[in-house]
Write an enzyme that holds these catalytic residues in place. Structure first.
Site, PDB file in Angstrom:
ATOM      1  N   HIS A  77       0.859  -1.198   0.000  1.00 14.67           N
ATOM      2  CA  HIS A  77       0.000   0.000   0.000  1.00 14.67           C
ATOM      3  C   HIS A  77       0.882   1.230   0.000  1.00 14.67           C
ATOM      4  CE1 HIS A  77      -4.147  -1.644   1.323  1.00 14.67           C
ATOM      5  NE2 HIS A  77      -3.526  -2.487   0.526  1.00 14.67           N
ATOM      6  N   TYR A 205      -9.327   5.699   6.951  1.00 21.58           N
ATOM      7  CA  TYR A 205      -9.583   6.050   8.356  1.00 21.58           C
ATOM      8  C   TYR A 205     -10.556   7.215   8.343  1.00 21.58           C
ATOM      9  CZ  TYR A 205      -5.363   3.422   9.833  1.00 21.58           C
ATOM     10  OH  TYR A 205      -4.428   2.463  10.086  1.00 21.58           O
ATOM     11  N   PRO A 297      -4.957   0.543  18.480  1.00 24.80           N
ATOM     12  CA  PRO A 297      -4.665   0.041  17.125  1.00 24.80           C
ATOM     13  C   PRO A 297      -4.715   1.107  16.027  1.00 24.80           C
ATOM     14  CG  PRO A 297      -6.838  -0.698  17.868  1.00 24.80           C
ATOM     15  CD  PRO A 297      -6.199  -0.025  19.032  1.00 24.80           C
ATOM     16  N   LYS A 301       0.492   0.024  15.090  1.00 26.84           N
ATOM     17  CA  LYS A 301       1.888  -0.053  15.535  1.00 26.84           C
ATOM     18  C   LYS A 301       2.236  -1.260  16.418  1.00 26.84           C
ATOM     19  CE  LYS A 301       3.452   3.512  13.506  1.00 26.84           C
ATOM     20  NZ  LYS A 301       3.631   3.033  12.151  1.00 26.84           N
ATOM     21  N   TYR A 390       3.610   6.680   9.896  1.00 25.58           N
ATOM     22  CA  TYR A 390       2.774   5.530   9.543  1.00 25.58           C
ATOM     23  C   TYR A 390       3.594   4.421   8.887  1.00 25.58           C
ATOM     24  CZ  TYR A 390      -1.458   2.961   8.476  1.00 25.58           C
ATOM     25  OH  TYR A 390      -2.429   1.987   8.443  1.00 25.58           O
TER      26      TYR A 390
HETATM   27  P1  RFL Z   1       0.924 -11.632  21.517  1.00 24.59           P
HETATM   28  O1  RFL Z   1       0.613 -11.726  20.081  1.00 24.59           O
HETATM   29  O2  RFL Z   1      -0.228 -11.387  22.440  1.00 24.59           O
HETATM   30  O3  RFL Z   1       1.656 -12.981  21.943  1.00 24.59           O
HETATM   31  C1  RFL Z   1       1.899 -13.299  23.291  1.00 24.59           C
HETATM   32  C2  RFL Z   1       1.895 -14.804  23.415  1.00 24.59           C
HETATM   33  O4  RFL Z   1       2.193 -15.163  24.764  1.00 24.59           O
HETATM   34  C3  RFL Z   1       1.345 -16.235  25.141  1.00 24.59           C
HETATM   35  N1  RFL Z   1       1.251 -16.241  26.613  1.00 24.59           N
HETATM   36  C4  RFL Z   1       1.942 -17.111  27.387  1.00 24.59           C
HETATM   37  N2  RFL Z   1       2.789 -18.101  27.075  1.00 24.59           N
HETATM   38  C5  RFL Z   1       3.325 -18.827  28.109  1.00 24.59           C
HETATM   39  N3  RFL Z   1       3.015 -18.592  29.428  1.00 24.59           N
HETATM   40  C6  RFL Z   1       2.168 -17.595  29.770  1.00 24.59           C
HETATM   41  N4  RFL Z   1       1.892 -17.357  31.056  1.00 24.59           N
HETATM   42  C7  RFL Z   1       1.593 -16.806  28.735  1.00 24.59           C
HETATM   43  N5  RFL Z   1       0.708 -15.765  28.706  1.00 24.59           N
HETATM   44  C8  RFL Z   1       0.533 -15.441  27.415  1.00 24.59           C
HETATM   45  C9  RFL Z   1       0.020 -15.922  24.442  1.00 24.59           C
HETATM   46  O5  RFL Z   1      -0.788 -17.069  24.296  1.00 24.59           O
HETATM   47  C10 RFL Z   1       0.523 -15.400  23.106  1.00 24.59           C
HETATM   48  O6  RFL Z   1       0.667 -16.426  22.158  1.00 24.59           O
HETATM   49  O7  RFL Z   1       2.026 -10.517  21.839  1.00 24.59           O
HETATM   50  P2  RFL Z   1       3.317 -10.104  20.972  1.00 24.59           P
HETATM   51  O8  RFL Z   1       4.029 -11.305  20.466  1.00 24.59           O
HETATM   52  O9  RFL Z   1       4.011  -9.101  21.795  1.00 24.59           O
HETATM   53  O10 RFL Z   1       2.705  -9.398  19.656  1.00 24.59           O
HETATM   54  C11 RFL Z   1       1.986  -8.186  19.746  1.00 24.59           C
HETATM   55  C12 RFL Z   1       0.899  -8.115  18.668  1.00 24.59           C
HETATM   56  O11 RFL Z   1       0.153  -9.321  18.665  1.00 24.59           O
HETATM   57  C13 RFL Z   1      -0.044  -6.919  18.891  1.00 24.59           C
HETATM   58  O12 RFL Z   1       0.681  -5.780  19.280  1.00 24.59           O
HETATM   59  C14 RFL Z   1      -0.837  -6.560  17.607  1.00 24.59           C
HETATM   60  O13 RFL Z   1      -1.768  -7.557  17.283  1.00 24.59           O
HETATM   61  C15 RFL Z   1      -1.569  -5.219  17.790  1.00 24.59           C
HETATM   62  N6  RFL Z   1      -2.398  -4.847  16.635  1.00 24.59           N
HETATM   63  C16 RFL Z   1      -1.832  -4.278  15.511  1.00 24.59           C
HETATM   64  N7  RFL Z   1      -0.497  -4.130  15.420  1.00 24.59           N
HETATM   65  C17 RFL Z   1       0.069  -3.642  14.277  1.00 24.59           C
HETATM   66  O14 RFL Z   1       1.295  -3.482  14.233  1.00 24.59           O
HETATM   67  N8  RFL Z   1      -0.672  -3.327  13.161  1.00 24.59           N
HETATM   68  C18 RFL Z   1      -2.038  -3.455  13.166  1.00 24.59           C
HETATM   69  O15 RFL Z   1      -2.658  -3.210  12.139  1.00 24.59           O
HETATM   70  C19 RFL Z   1      -2.670  -3.911  14.377  1.00 24.59           C
HETATM   71  N9  RFL Z   1      -3.990  -4.074  14.434  1.00 24.59           N
HETATM   72  C20 RFL Z   1      -3.778  -5.047  16.668  1.00 24.59           C
HETATM   73  C21 RFL Z   1      -4.554  -4.632  15.550  1.00 24.59           C
HETATM   74  C22 RFL Z   1      -4.417  -5.659  17.750  1.00 24.59           C
HETATM   75  C23 RFL Z   1      -5.783  -5.808  17.759  1.00 24.59           C
HETATM   76  N10 RFL Z   1      -6.385  -6.439  18.885  1.00 24.59           N
HETATM   77  C24 RFL Z   1      -7.180  -7.601  18.791  1.00 24.59           C
HETATM   78  C25 RFL Z   1      -5.960  -6.057  20.195  1.00 24.59           C
HETATM   79  C26 RFL Z   1      -5.928  -4.787  15.536  1.00 24.59           C
HETATM   80  C27 RFL Z   1      -6.544  -5.348  16.642  1.00 24.59           C
HETATM   81  C28 RFL Z   1      -8.056  -5.436  16.593  1.00 24.59           C
HETATM   82  C1  PHB Z   2      -6.412  -4.246  10.330  1.00 29.12           C
HETATM   83  O1  PHB Z   2      -6.405  -4.475   9.114  1.00 29.12           O
HETATM   84  O2  PHB Z   2      -6.787  -5.104  11.153  1.00 29.12           O
HETATM   85  C2  PHB Z   2      -5.966  -2.917  10.828  1.00 29.12           C
HETATM   86  C3  PHB Z   2      -5.466  -1.987   9.930  1.00 29.12           C
HETATM   87  C4  PHB Z   2      -5.061  -0.740  10.397  1.00 29.12           C
HETATM   88  C5  PHB Z   2      -5.149  -0.457  11.740  1.00 29.12           C
HETATM   89  C6  PHB Z   2      -5.624  -1.395  12.638  1.00 29.12           C
HETATM   90  C7  PHB Z   2      -6.038  -2.635  12.189  1.00 29.12           C
HETATM   91  O3  PHB Z   2      -4.769   0.767  12.183  1.00 29.12           O
END
Ligand code: RFL
Ligand code: PHB
Length: 395
Positions: A77, A205, A297, A301, A390
């Site tokens: 993108h 957005y 989100p 980041k 971004y």
């Molecule tokens: P994770 O992915 O939560 O992984 C942590 C892992 O640790 C395990 N765990 C344990 N394991 C052993 N013993 C324990 N006691 C434990 N407790 C937990 C868990 O099961 C899990 O597998 O953290 P990590 O690796 O730091 O990664 C972070 C990312 O997953 C998170 O920041 C992103 O998903 C955030 N996020 C976004 N980030 C972006 O960079 N770009 C995006 O577009 C974006 N969109 C989003 C998002 C997060 C969202 N939600 C659901 C909060 C959109 C959404 C809706």
């Molecule tokens: C997504 O595609 O899930 C998404 C994209 C941009 C954001 C957050 C989530 O800022």
């Protein structure tokens, strides 16, 4: 899992993107690790989360040989769109920064990381329960846990706490040295995934007087949409019909006229907050990713910060094993936090600029928000700053 080593160099708690990528980067630099993951492999591989990979994160994955599928199936993108007052502003990343982002689901990336872990022969213990850390600030740390009812213990040199938002490894940093910083936002995002063609080939957005909306995607026939909901909402409050009506009402007419709706295949409600725990190191324990910081989100980041943290941490650990020099380990926390706070700032700014805050009908804050967007719509320098953040600040 039949054989789990009783000793390794680094125990990684958590097999999400932070933990998995750290294990792979360490492996490539001849540092041995074991990953302990609480959940089942299917659970980890099915979580629907992030979608946007920064330019530098993409380059990191490519250099590590982990980007073949992302480069094949992800979508480059070259910009995003901001919608405001029925107008659409295209922020042209390529022109403003010479960079782009890649839209590629975290679900896919997680699969790529697990596949690479299997190929590399790295031990990933699934369903590791009751993980506990011992002697974190002494000379010989140990990690205990149970798997299939059997008690296990691994001794190691270092522990990486990559266990996400509900981290328990973080609790091993004493209150006397730990500081937390928090901002809660008084609303949630309701997210919906549908097997429909995305309404736009770039993200939109939208700031609307009734609340925020976001149009994203996973592929040509899988769309990801979000709308701002009230703080107390659950998915039960958002049947598909209400979601689609709300989304349509918040998009510029020219966009909503094109929107193809369909049944949801997944729906979630996620609260928004900014939260940082400092420092990222105590003794032989290092924190990375969501275990150490959460961002709303809006700036996309979270996953990207998990990636930059573990790039720094892998570099520090590998540097130590190669030379015996601990400088990199000592600098890890400050180095990672400097980048984290810039993303905290950007995510806070995007959240503050794009959402409706309760009680903000016609007051000073609403005027400021309107002015912020008017400025952005009219200033190339403003757009360049937004684009620079971004696509991701340099690692
Ligand atoms: P994770 O992915 O939560 O992984 C942590 C892992 O640790 C395990 N765990 C344990 N394991 C052993 N013993 C324990 N006691 C434990 N407790 C937990 C868990 O099961 C899990 O597998 O953290 P990590 O690796 O730091 O990664 C972070 C990312 O997953 C998170 O920041 C992103 O998903 C955030 N996020 C976004 N980030 C972006 O960079 N770009 C995006 O577009 C974006 N969109 C989003 C998002 C997060 C969202 N939600 C659901 C909060 C959109 C959404 C809706
Ligand atoms: C997504 O595609 O899930 C998404 C994209 C941009 C954001 C957050 C989530 O800022």
């Amino acid at each position: 899992m039949s054989e789990i080593a009783k000793k390794t160099q680094v125990v990684i708690v958590g097999g999400g993107p932070a933990g998995s990528l750290l294990a792979l980067l360490l492996h490539q630099q001849d540092v041995e690790s074991v990953i302990l993951e609480l959940r089942s492999r299917d659970h980890v591989l099915e979580r629907v989360r992030a979608g946007v990979i920064e330019y530098g994160s993409g380059a990191t994955l490519r250099e590590a040989g982990l980007a073949a599928r992302m480069d094949r199936e992800g979508f480059v993108h070259e910009g995003v769109n901001l919608a405001f007052s029925d107008r659409l502003l295209h922020i042209d990343f390529e022109r403003l920064t010479g960079k782009h982002v890649i839209v590629y689901g975290q679900t896919q990336l997680q699969r790529d990381l697990y596949d690479a872990i299997d190929r590399a022969g790295i031990t990933l213990v699934d369903e590791a329960e009751g993980v506990d850390l011992h002697d974190v600030d002494g000379g010989s740390p140990r990690v205990t846990f149970s798997q299939d009812g059997a008690e296990r213990e691994i001794t190691c040199d270092y522990i990486a706490g990559c266990d996400g938002v509900h981290s328990t490894t973080r609790d091993h940093i004493p209150d006397s040295i730990r500081q937390t910083f928090e901002r809660l936002y008084p609303f949630v995002w309701v997210g919906l995934l549908s097997e429909t063609p995305p309404v736009s080939d770039e993200l939109i957005y939208a700031n609307h007087p009734d609340g925020f909306a976001l149009c994203s995607m996973r592929n040509e026939n899988l769309s990801r949409y979000y709308v701002q909901g009230s703080a107390e909402d659950t998915t039960d409050d958002w049947p598909d019909d209400r979601f689609w009506e709300t989304l349509k009402a918040r998009l510029p007419r020219a966009v909503s006229d094109r929107l193809v709706t369909g049944p949801s295949v997944e729906k979630l409600v996620t609260p928004l907050r900014s939260w940082v725990s400092e420092p990222l190191r105590h003794g032989r324990l290092f924190l990375a990713g969501d275990a150490a910081h959460i961002v709303p989100p809006t700036g996309a980041k979270g996953l990207n910060l998990a990636i930059s943290d573990v790039v720094y941490l892998a570099e520090a650990l590998a540097g130590f094993y190669a030379t015996g020099d601990e400088t990199g380990l000592e600098e890890y926390s400050d180095r990672a936090l400097a980048r984290v706070w810039k993303a905290v700032r950007f995510s806070w700014w995007m959240t503050s600029t794009m959402h409706r805050f309760p009680g903000m009908s016609n007051d000073f804050d609403r005027r400021l928000q309107k002015t912020e967007l008017e400025y952005l719509f009219s200033s190339e320098n403003g757009q360049r700053s937004m684009a620079e953040n971004y696509v991701g600040l340099p690692l």
